[in-house]
Enzyme design. Structure first.
Site, short mmCIF file in Angstrom:
data_model
loop_
_atom_site.label_atom_id
_atom_site.label_comp_id
_atom_site.label_asym_id
_atom_site.label_seq_id
_atom_site.Cartn_x
_atom_site.Cartn_y
_atom_site.Cartn_z
N ARG A 21 26.49 44.61 41.93
CA ARG A 21 25.07 44.30 42.75
C ARG A 21 24.34 45.53 42.54
NH1 ARG A 21 25.43 40.58 46.59
NH2 ARG A 21 27.18 39.82 47.33
N ARG A 22 24.77 46.78 42.57
CA ARG A 22 23.67 47.92 42.01
C ARG A 22 22.97 47.75 40.82
NH1 ARG A 22 27.63 52.47 44.42
NH2 ARG A 22 27.40 52.00 46.72
N ARG A 52 32.52 35.60 41.29
CA ARG A 52 33.53 34.70 41.27
C ARG A 52 35.05 35.01 40.85
NH1 ARG A 52 33.56 31.66 44.64
NH2 ARG A 52 35.28 31.03 43.73
N ALA A 53 35.12 35.84 40.13
CA ALA A 53 36.26 36.62 39.57
C ALA A 53 37.08 37.37 40.68
CB ALA A 53 36.34 37.53 38.18
N GLN A 54 36.16 37.75 41.76
CA GLN A 54 36.71 38.77 42.66
C GLN A 54 37.07 37.63 43.86
OE1 GLN A 54 34.98 39.01 45.80
NE2 GLN A 54 36.74 40.33 46.62
N ASN A 88 37.79 34.32 43.42
CA ASN A 88 38.96 33.73 43.16
C ASN A 88 40.35 34.62 43.22
OD1 ASN A 88 37.29 31.56 42.41
ND2 ASN A 88 37.53 32.18 40.23
N GLU A 104 41.17 34.64 46.90
CA GLU A 104 41.49 33.41 47.59
C GLU A 104 43.04 33.06 47.24
OE1 GLU A 104 38.87 30.79 45.77
OE2 GLU A 104 37.39 31.20 46.82
N TYR A 105 43.50 33.85 46.18
CA TYR A 105 44.88 33.37 46.02
C TYR A 105 46.02 34.53 46.40
CZ TYR A 105 44.31 29.21 43.09
OH TYR A 105 43.91 27.99 42.77
N TYR A 160 42.61 38.28 34.17
CA TYR A 160 41.78 37.27 34.36
C TYR A 160 40.26 37.96 34.66
CZ TYR A 160 39.90 33.76 37.39
OH TYR A 160 38.91 32.80 38.08
N ARG A 219 38.73 33.69 30.93
CA ARG A 219 39.47 33.56 32.13
C ARG A 219 40.64 32.67 31.76
NH1 ARG A 219 36.26 29.39 32.94
NH2 ARG A 219 36.80 27.89 34.51
#
Length: 112
Positions: A11-12, A32-34, A36, A39-40, A74, A85
């Site tokens: 973000r920075r 998205r990787a973070q 995903n 979520e699991y 991943y 991934r």
């Protein structure tokens, strides 16, 4: 925590303020990787706990460490390219199914 910190750094780096989740493609892949992995994580912890209690702690620990390593690969692969991934994704899914089997076997042995 490592994955969340990587999102903060991205973000920075790309000047994307919350609550925005779109912008530079590299940021979007890291985000998205973070997401995903997050979520699991509850599924993983639940299966690890049940497999450790009802099957065998040592086997559950090995599966858990391999799963965490696969998720790290991943994350790093996804951050570089979306295709990066896939291999670790399949490995982590296989390990989750293995934990499902171990947990089920342990529960069956305990209650039957």
């Amino acid at each position: 925590a490592y994955f969340a910190l990587q999102v903060i750094y991205a973000r920075r780096k790309y000047k994307i303020s919350p609550p925005e989740t779109t912008g530079h493609p590299e940021f979007e892949r890291i985000f998205r990787a973070q997401a995903n992995c997050s979520e699991y994580f509850p599924i993983f912890l639940s299966l690890l706990w049940v497999a450790g209690i009802f099957f065998h702690q040592g086997v559950a620990v090995v599966c858990g460490m391999l799963y965490l390593y696969a998720r790290l690969r991943y994350f790093r692969g996804y951050a570089l390219a979306a295709q990066g991934r896939l291999g670790p994704l399949y490995a982590s899914a296989w390990l989750l199914w293995l934990l499902v089997g171990l947990a089920a076997a342990g529960l069956l042995a305990h209650f039957l």
